[in-house]
Every structure is written in C-alpha cells, then in structure tokens.
Design an enzyme around this catalytic site. Structure first.
Site, PDB file in Angstrom:
ATOM      1  N   ARG A 182     -21.067  40.127  16.965  1.00 16.70           N
ATOM      2  CA  ARG A 182     -22.451  39.995  17.441  1.00 16.70           C
ATOM      3  C   ARG A 182     -23.367  40.601  16.382  1.00 16.70           C
ATOM      4  O   ARG A 182     -23.275  41.802  16.093  1.00 16.70           O
ATOM      5  CB  ARG A 182     -22.602  40.718  18.790  1.00 16.70           C
ATOM      6  CG  ARG A 182     -23.984  40.616  19.425  1.00 16.70           C
ATOM      7  CD  ARG A 182     -23.982  41.311  20.787  1.00 16.70           C
ATOM      8  NE  ARG A 182     -25.277  41.224  21.446  1.00 16.70           N
ATOM      9  CZ  ARG A 182     -26.259  42.092  21.280  1.00 16.70           C
ATOM     10  NH1 ARG A 182     -26.095  43.140  20.464  1.00 16.70           N
ATOM     11  NH2 ARG A 182     -27.407  41.949  21.905  1.00 16.70           N
ATOM     12  N   LYS A 237     -26.238  49.265  13.563  1.00 14.78           N
ATOM     13  CA  LYS A 237     -26.179  50.426  14.453  1.00 14.78           C
ATOM     14  C   LYS A 237     -26.095  51.737  13.683  1.00 14.78           C
ATOM     15  O   LYS A 237     -25.845  51.777  12.478  1.00 14.78           O
ATOM     16  CB  LYS A 237     -24.998  50.274  15.419  1.00 14.78           C
ATOM     17  CG  LYS A 237     -25.274  49.212  16.478  1.00 14.78           C
ATOM     18  CD  LYS A 237     -24.195  49.167  17.542  1.00 14.78           C
ATOM     19  CE  LYS A 237     -24.584  48.176  18.644  1.00 14.78           C
ATOM     20  NZ  LYS A 237     -23.529  48.017  19.656  1.00 14.78           N
TER      21      LYS A 237
END
Length: 282
Positions: A261, A227
């Site tokens: 995740r 991210k």
C-alpha cells in the site's frame, strides 16, 4: 497456501507463474492527511489523482476519508460519508478495484452498496456490526492489527513478543470472521506497521512477514509508505521518504507480502518491475 484473492468484481492470482505483488494506491480524501497535506481533498483533485494512479499501473485504489495518523482524532460518521461517497461513486466504473479504508460499519454498508470491492479496516472488524455489514457481500476484507487507537497508539506501545502477539491477534480475527461465514478467499492480513509499534517492533514485523504469511495462510498487505519507521532510519521528513519507502516495499515483497500500500504508485510499479525481472526464472 492460498493462490487466489477475490476482490469484489475482480480476482487476482497470487502465486505461481505470472503472479506478482499488487500495488494498492492511497487516495486520501482528508484535509489533514499526514503525508499529502490533504491536497486531494476536493473531488476534482481526488479524481485526477486516481486517473494518474491508473495510468501509472495501480492494481487497487484505497480511498480513505479519515486520517489514521498517530494522534488523529476520530471523524464524525456523516463527515466521513460526505468525503468518501462522491469519490467512490465517481470511480466505481474506472476498471480498477476500489477499496474503502474505514472502521465504521455504516460507512462499510454504504460503500458496499455504492460498489466498493474491498473494505480495509484498521480496527480488524471489531466494531459492533462490522462483520454483519460485510458478511453477505463479495468484498475483499483486510484485517489489520493495531494496538490502542490512533489518538494514543504511539504513546507507549508494549509487547512481550510483537510478532507472536500480532499473529495471535490476526488468527483470532480470521477465525471469528470465517466462523461468521466469510470465505477465506476474501481475506488478507496487515501487521499494521506504525499502528501502536516502536521503530524496532515495526522492523521485527517486517522481517517476519513470511512467517506471518505461512502461519495464517493468507495474503499479507504491507503499508510502510512514508511512515515514521522510514523517517527514523533515513532521517528524512515525510515529503522526502520516497527512496526509503521504495526500499521498504521491495523488502516487504521479498519477505512474502502480496500487496504493498503506497503513495508513490509509478515509482513503486517501476521498482517492482525491476525486482521481478531480477528474480525471473532463467
């Protein structure tokens, strides 16, 4: 503190002797995925990727048909079903829990009928009919915090106290779902890294992972992989964020996250093995 997490047909011990953080592998069935350029869009490639994840030691496979990257437009219902359902049907007997990443109640219903073990909802089951869609199943449910919607969430995220506001939001959603008759053993929470937060707010939440866990008494799922919060610190483009993502996963686990995740399953599994060995009781 909860010790057991029910994930559909599967159950995981989360604390105590032999417990370990779970690795959730991301299987994007999207042609516009922000991180893998949609390379697993076709069924053949999706199944090949899932098989590799299983070989690499994945604990849960998270199937997503709609991109939730910043600025992403919503996907029509039928198109999401056409992407997700063939993969779900093909993998339902693979021996691993299957999660479906969706906020649409109709996709939830169809996924549960097809054998999904978990529903991972970035909208925290707030859509009309979402709780009803999942209530009578045995699926695990991940409740995530997001400010605004993917198309606009990163425009100008604002909080007075991001940690307190995320906790308050998640607590309200947990209370709403348990009041509807959903067992807490099916629930986990996700602070929503990158979903309507600045870089500083993301790291404030990462540092507060243990606090979220103790306040809400539920397993924490942390999704930091590749991210922008990793890119902002490392200066790396999305395809070069492996090292930063591994560091983020280890920090999240050290701070109390029970599920990470990730895109890079094999590397994360290896990193966690070394971390666990270093923290094993003497």
């Amino acid at each position: 503190m909860r010790h057991y997490f029910q994930v559909g047909r599967f159950g995981f011990q989360l604390h105590g002797q032999g417990a370990q953080a779970l690795v959730m592998g991301i299987l994007n069935i999207t042609p516009d995925s922000f991180s893998d350029a949609g390379q697993f869009h076709s069924l053949e490639f999706a199944l090949s990727r899932a098989e590799q994840m299983i070989a690499d030691g994945v604990d849960i496979i998270d199937i997503g048909g709609e991109s939730s990257r910043p600025g992403a437009p919503p996907l029509p219902l039928q198109e999401e079903l056409q992407r997700v359902m063939p993969v779900l049907y093909a993998l339902r007997d693979c021996g691993k829990p299957l999660s479906v990443d969706t906020y649409k109640p109709q996709v939830m219903r169809e996924a549960i009928l097809a054998g999904a073990d978990m529903i991972n909802d970035i909208n925290a089951f707030r859509a009309p009919g979402a709780i009803a869609a999942v209530r009578d199943s045995d699926c695990a449910l991940c409740i995530m915090h997001m400010q605004s919607v993917p198309a606009t969430m990163q425009d100008q995220p604002e909080y007075e106290d991001v940690v307190r506001e995320v906790i308050d939001f998640l607590r309200e959603r947990v209370e709403t779902m348990t009041a509807a008759g959903i067992d807490r053993e099916r629930l986990c929470i996700d602070p929503g890294f990158g979903f309507g937060k600045t870089v500083e707010q993301n790291y404030a939440l990462l540092r507060a992972t243990r606090h979220l866990r103790s306040e809400l008494g539920l397993p924490v799922l942390a999704g930091l992989s590749r991210k922008s919060m990793i890119g902002a610190v490392t200066g790396r483009p999305v395809e070069q964020r492996l090292a930063g993502s591994l560091a983020g996963a280890l920090v999240a686990v050290a701070q109390g996250a029970e599920i990470v995740r990730v895109h890079d399953v094999a590397e994360t599994v290896d990193a966690l093995k070394v971390w666990r060995m270093a923290h094993a009781p003497v």
